[in-house]
Motif scaffolding. Structure first.
Motif, PDB file in Angstrom:
ATOM      1  N   SER A  31      31.201   4.813  -0.942  1.00 44.76           N
ATOM      2  CA  SER A  31      30.408   4.140  -2.012  1.00 44.76           C
ATOM      3  C   SER A  31      30.812   2.523  -2.358  1.00 44.76           C
ATOM      4  O   SER A  31      30.225   1.703  -2.678  1.00 44.76           O
ATOM      5  N   THR A  32      32.124   2.451  -2.343  1.00 42.86           N
ATOM      6  CA  THR A  32      32.903   1.058  -2.704  1.00 42.86           C
ATOM      7  C   THR A  32      32.435  -0.001  -1.616  1.00 42.86           C
ATOM      8  O   THR A  32      32.002  -1.037  -2.124  1.00 42.86           O
ATOM      9  N   LEU A  33      32.544   0.414  -0.447  1.00 43.62           N
ATOM     10  CA  LEU A  33      32.100  -0.478   0.726  1.00 43.62           C
ATOM     11  C   LEU A  33      30.352  -0.840   0.540  1.00 43.62           C
ATOM     12  O   LEU A  33      30.029  -1.731   0.887  1.00 43.62           O
ATOM     13  N   LEU A  34      29.831   0.424   0.430  1.00 46.99           N
ATOM     14  CA  LEU A  34      28.212   0.046  -0.110  1.00 46.99           C
ATOM     15  C   LEU A  34      27.943  -0.913  -1.334  1.00 46.99           C
ATOM     16  O   LEU A  34      27.016  -1.941  -0.987  1.00 46.99           O
ATOM     17  N   SER A  35      29.033  -0.918  -1.991  1.00 50.00           N
ATOM     18  CA  SER A  35      28.794  -1.836  -3.322  1.00 50.00           C
ATOM     19  C   SER A  35      29.172  -3.339  -2.955  1.00 50.00           C
ATOM     20  O   SER A  35      28.543  -4.200  -3.474  1.00 50.00           O
ATOM     21  N   LYS A  41      25.068  -9.443  -0.295  1.00 48.48           N
ATOM     22  CA  LYS A  41      23.810  -9.720   0.088  1.00 48.48           C
ATOM     23  C   LYS A  41      22.836 -10.131  -1.112  1.00 48.48           C
ATOM     24  O   LYS A  41      22.004 -11.119  -1.271  1.00 48.48           O
ATOM     25  N   THR A  42      23.252  -9.624  -2.334  1.00 48.46           N
ATOM     26  CA  THR A  42      22.565  -9.938  -3.941  1.00 48.46           C
ATOM     27  C   THR A  42      22.869 -11.465  -4.165  1.00 48.46           C
ATOM     28  O   THR A  42      22.097 -12.235  -4.686  1.00 48.46           O
ATOM     29  N   PHE A  65      24.816   0.150  -8.957  1.00 51.33           N
ATOM     30  CA  PHE A  65      24.005   1.121  -8.457  1.00 51.33           C
ATOM     31  C   PHE A  65      24.108   1.528  -7.418  1.00 51.33           C
ATOM     32  O   PHE A  65      23.825   2.705  -6.912  1.00 51.33           O
ATOM     33  N   SER A  66      24.782   0.463  -6.476  1.00 44.53           N
ATOM     34  CA  SER A  66      24.830   0.887  -4.790  1.00 44.53           C
ATOM     35  C   SER A  66      26.120   2.019  -4.950  1.00 44.53           C
ATOM     36  O   SER A  66      26.203   2.918  -4.187  1.00 44.53           O
ATOM     37  N   ILE A  72      25.086   9.750  -4.993  1.00 37.90           N
ATOM     38  CA  ILE A  72      23.893  10.566  -4.903  1.00 37.90           C
ATOM     39  C   ILE A  72      23.311  10.758  -3.787  1.00 37.90           C
ATOM     40  O   ILE A  72      22.731  11.829  -3.221  1.00 37.90           O
ATOM     41  N   SER A  73      23.312   9.775  -2.631  1.00 40.21           N
ATOM     42  CA  SER A  73      22.769  10.148  -1.422  1.00 40.21           C
ATOM     43  C   SER A  73      23.402  11.081  -0.627  1.00 40.21           C
ATOM     44  O   SER A  73      22.926  11.839  -0.119  1.00 40.21           O
ATOM     45  N   TYR A  74      24.792  11.034  -0.862  1.00 39.27           N
ATOM     46  CA  TYR A  74      25.704  12.394  -0.117  1.00 39.27           C
ATOM     47  C   TYR A  74      25.254  13.592  -0.687  1.00 39.27           C
ATOM     48  O   TYR A  74      25.239  14.664   0.085  1.00 39.27           O
TER      49      TYR A  74
END
Length: 207
Positions: A31-35, A41-42, A65-66, A72-74
């Motif tokens: 989740s940290t890497l996702l954020s 990108k943002t 949110f990421s 949540i996705s997990y």
């Protein structure tokens, strides 16, 4: 290294353990890497609208949110596999399966590290001003921000991660739900195919 060369042994060993700390750390790292990837990108998109103060916090909102979305996705994906395997006489608690399923995110962690490097390398070299000068439509500008080389690089990374995911999902189902490997692989392959189709759609959208 068993998760690469001998996933059967890897999941068999971990299915006998009652440890939630390592699975939690894996999903937290994911989740940290996702954020972080989302922030990179943002932040690029933000350069298009530098004079709008409200948008300055967009990268940080995207990170939050990421990070939450990773957990949540997990939970959703694990729950889907768990529910489906109920109809195949799957055994074992959801807690046990949830812990085992977290290890299937190791490929995603490796993939995200590669994506962060790729996104930082390609996006830091984008000349935003020249793109804005050539095009006034915000949607087209955002689309042109992402080099085609980066889009295909992301696709190849996601493809490799998904294929690896399918294998690990199958073993997680096998040992977490006590279902024969053949059936587990079929279930995992269906989800893998859906994931690949979504990736292909993502490429088409940016071409």
């Amino acid at each position: 290294m068993n998760i690469i060369f001998n996933p059967d042994k890897f999941f068999k060993n971990f299915s006998k353990k009652d440890d939630l700390i390592k699975p939690l750390l894996i999903i937290t790292l994911f989740s940290t890497l996702l954020s972080i990837n989302s922030y990179i990108k943002t932040s690029l998109v933000l350069k298009i609208f530098p004079k709008i103060p409200m948008l300055q916090i967009m990268p940080f909102i995207s990170m939050i949110f990421s990070f939450i979305g990773g957990f949540i996705s997990y939970l959703i994906l694990a729950a889907l596999f768990y529910i489906i395997t109920i109809f195949l006489d799957g055994k074992g608690s959801f807690k046990k399966f949830l812990a085992l399923f977290a290890y299937t995110y190791i490929p995603n962690i490796i993939g995200l590290i590669l994506l962060i490097i790729a996104n930082y390398y390609f996006l830091s070299n984008v000349d935003v001003q020249s793109i804005i000068n050539l095009e006034q439509n915000p949607e087209v500008i955002i689309k042109n921000l992402y080099p085609k080389t980066l889009i295909f690089t992301e696709f190849l990374i996601n493809l490799a991660v998904t294929i690896w995911n399918v294998v690990l999902w199958a073993y997680a189902i096998k040992y977490g739900r006590e279902i024969e490997f053949k059936k587990a692989l079929i279930i995992a392959s269906i989800f893998g195919a859906i994931s690949i189709l979504l990736s292909v759609y993502g490429i088409i959208k940016y071409l």
